[in-house]
Design a protein around this motif. Structure first.
Motif, PDB file in Angstrom:
ATOM      1  N   ILE A  87       2.745   2.375   7.150  1.00  0.00           N
ATOM      2  CA  ILE A  87       2.623   1.049   6.867  1.00  0.00           C
ATOM      3  C   ILE A  87       2.639   0.891   5.343  1.00  0.00           C
ATOM      4  CG2 ILE A  87       0.987  -0.924   6.823  1.00  0.00           C
ATOM      5  CD1 ILE A  87       2.241   0.014   9.638  1.00  0.00           C
ATOM      6  N   SER A  88       3.512   0.244   4.771  1.00  0.00           N
ATOM      7  CA  SER A  88       3.674  -0.193   3.375  1.00  0.00           C
ATOM      8  C   SER A  88       3.474  -1.523   2.789  1.00  0.00           C
ATOM      9  CB  SER A  88       5.147   0.096   3.173  1.00  0.00           C
ATOM     10  OG  SER A  88       5.731   1.304   3.370  1.00  0.00           O
ATOM     11  N   VAL A  89       3.272  -2.400   3.955  1.00  0.00           N
ATOM     12  CA  VAL A  89       2.686  -3.619   3.574  1.00  0.00           C
ATOM     13  C   VAL A  89       1.837  -4.433   4.212  1.00  0.00           C
ATOM     14  CG1 VAL A  89       3.911  -6.211   3.149  1.00  0.00           C
ATOM     15  CG2 VAL A  89       5.308  -3.954   2.741  1.00  0.00           C
ATOM     16  N   LEU A  90       0.758  -5.243   3.581  1.00  0.00           N
ATOM     17  CA  LEU A  90      -0.064  -5.876   4.185  1.00  0.00           C
ATOM     18  C   LEU A  90      -0.215  -7.214   4.165  1.00  0.00           C
ATOM     19  CD1 LEU A  90      -2.880  -3.407   2.962  1.00  0.00           C
ATOM     20  CD2 LEU A  90      -1.848  -3.394   5.235  1.00  0.00           C
ATOM     21  N   ASP A  91      -0.544  -8.026   5.079  1.00  0.00           N
ATOM     22  CA  ASP A  91      -0.969  -9.606   4.823  1.00  0.00           C
ATOM     23  C   ASP A  91      -1.883  -9.853   6.022  1.00  0.00           C
ATOM     24  OD1 ASP A  91       0.229  -9.914   7.281  1.00  0.00           O
ATOM     25  OD2 ASP A  91       1.683 -11.291   6.580  1.00  0.00           O
ATOM     26  N   GLY A 118      -4.317   0.257  -5.290  1.00  0.00           N
ATOM     27  CA  GLY A 118      -4.593   1.720  -5.672  1.00  0.00           C
ATOM     28  C   GLY A 118      -3.641   2.375  -6.841  1.00  0.00           C
ATOM     29  N   VAL A 119      -2.715   1.619  -7.074  1.00  0.00           N
ATOM     30  CA  VAL A 119      -1.862   2.084  -8.328  1.00  0.00           C
ATOM     31  C   VAL A 119      -2.181   1.758  -9.339  1.00  0.00           C
ATOM     32  CG1 VAL A 119       0.673   2.327  -8.932  1.00  0.00           C
ATOM     33  CG2 VAL A 119       0.094   2.286  -6.458  1.00  0.00           C
ATOM     34  N   LYS A 120      -2.453   2.200 -10.653  1.00  0.00           N
ATOM     35  CA  LYS A 120      -2.926   1.734 -11.942  1.00  0.00           C
ATOM     36  C   LYS A 120      -1.797   1.244 -12.443  1.00  0.00           C
ATOM     37  CE  LYS A 120      -5.323   3.312 -16.086  1.00  0.00           C
ATOM     38  NZ  LYS A 120      -5.882   4.704 -16.650  1.00  0.00           N
ATOM     39  N   ASP A 121      -1.871   0.297 -13.040  1.00  0.00           N
ATOM     40  CA  ASP A 121      -0.913  -0.495 -13.974  1.00  0.00           C
ATOM     41  C   ASP A 121       0.274  -1.027 -13.181  1.00  0.00           C
ATOM     42  OD1 ASP A 121      -2.385  -0.228 -16.175  1.00  0.00           O
ATOM     43  OD2 ASP A 121      -1.601   1.758 -16.607  1.00  0.00           O
ATOM     44  N   CYS A 162       0.836  -1.078  -0.146  1.00  0.00           N
ATOM     45  CA  CYS A 162       0.015  -0.107   0.084  1.00  0.00           C
ATOM     46  C   CYS A 162       0.935   1.238   0.139  1.00  0.00           C
ATOM     47  CB  CYS A 162      -1.012  -0.088   1.109  1.00  0.00           C
ATOM     48  SG  CYS A 162      -0.290   0.024   2.951  1.00  0.00           S
ATOM     49  N   ASP A 163       1.903   1.100  -0.627  1.00  0.00           N
ATOM     50  CA  ASP A 163       2.852   2.087  -0.632  1.00  0.00           C
ATOM     51  C   ASP A 163       3.489   2.184  -2.194  1.00  0.00           C
ATOM     52  OD1 ASP A 163       5.271   3.712  -0.786  1.00  0.00           O
ATOM     53  OD2 ASP A 163       6.178   2.565   1.017  1.00  0.00           O
ATOM     54  N   ASN A 164       3.163   3.588  -2.782  1.00  0.00           N
ATOM     55  CA  ASN A 164       3.419   3.529  -4.204  1.00  0.00           C
ATOM     56  C   ASN A 164       4.812   3.743  -4.450  1.00  0.00           C
ATOM     57  OD1 ASN A 164       4.146   6.406  -3.427  1.00  0.00           O
ATOM     58  ND2 ASN A 164       2.386   7.303  -4.253  1.00  0.00           N
TER      59      ASN A 164
END
Length: 216
Positions: free
Chosen positions: A156-160, A188-191, A74-76
């Motif tokens: 927070i950058s990672v989810l599990d 949420g990041v396109k492509d 969840c981190d671009n």
């Protein structure tokens, strides 16, 4: 003995074959071992993860625990296939703030758990260090991130759906835990997700083997 623990069989199958591990339990838990290593496939979710790790730590003599597998991002600043070493581990659905605890903190437990990065220093290249949050919710939308994840008082950058359970169980048994994740997709990041998960999990399984060759 070192324990390698993960949620999905597909993530660890190449490694199980390479290290010539043999299944020693499969009635309730999928546990494999050789003379030096033990692998456990816990399945998905916090309770599965906590129950199986607690079972192993009660029955077997484990020195080190390494959780390795795929996770969403969840981190671009991340992209599909990135290798992430986890620093801090949070629960993104624990809410006892009415009693004065921080959001994400289980009552009478630490605010977060610290991964043991010392086990991995100097052994890997081309990785990032990030924080992770876990829950029994499959978070796959920005609305869910806003509702649950952003309440945590840290980036927070990672989810599990497993890591926090591994961490709290390791803490209770006074064992060190290291965590390595391969990013499977970015919410949420396109492509951002060029390879579908059913294909990516096979690629990730091979990458996990290469990582384990370096750190074991």
């Amino acid at each position: 003995m070192k324990l390698i623990i993960g949620a999905m069989h597909e993530e660890l199958q190449y490694s199980i074959d390479y290290f010539d591990l043999h299944k020693i339990e499969d009635e309730k838990f999928n546990i494999y071992k050789n003379d030096d290593l033990m692998f456990c496939i816990t399945g998905i979710g916090l309770i599965n993860s906590a129950a199986q790790l607690a079972y192993i730590l009660t029955k077997y003599d484990i020195d080190e625990i390494i959780n390795i597998g795929t996770s969403g991002g969840c981190d671009n600043k991340l992209k599909q296939g990135d290798i992430v070493i986890i620093d801090k581990i949070y629960n993104c659905v624990a809410d006892a703030t009415v009693f004065g605890y921080e959001y994400g903190q289980v009552p009478r437990m630490p605010k977060f758990y610290q991964s043991n990065n010392n086990l991995l220093q100097g052994k890997l290249k081309n990785y990032q260090i990030k924080n992770i949050a876990s829950s029994d919710i499959f978070i796959n939308s920005q609305d869910q991130i806003d509702k649950f994840v952003k309440k945590i008082n840290n980036q927070i950058s990672v989810l599990d759906m497993e890591c926090f359970a591994y961490a709290q169980t390791a803490y209770l048994f006074e064992k060190k835990l290291s965590v390595i994740k391969i990013i499977s997709d970015i919410i949420g990041v396109k492509d951002a997700n060029n390879v579908q998960f059913s294909d990516f999990i096979k690629i990730a399984g091979k990458e996990i083997l290469e990582i384990l060759k370096k750190i074991l």
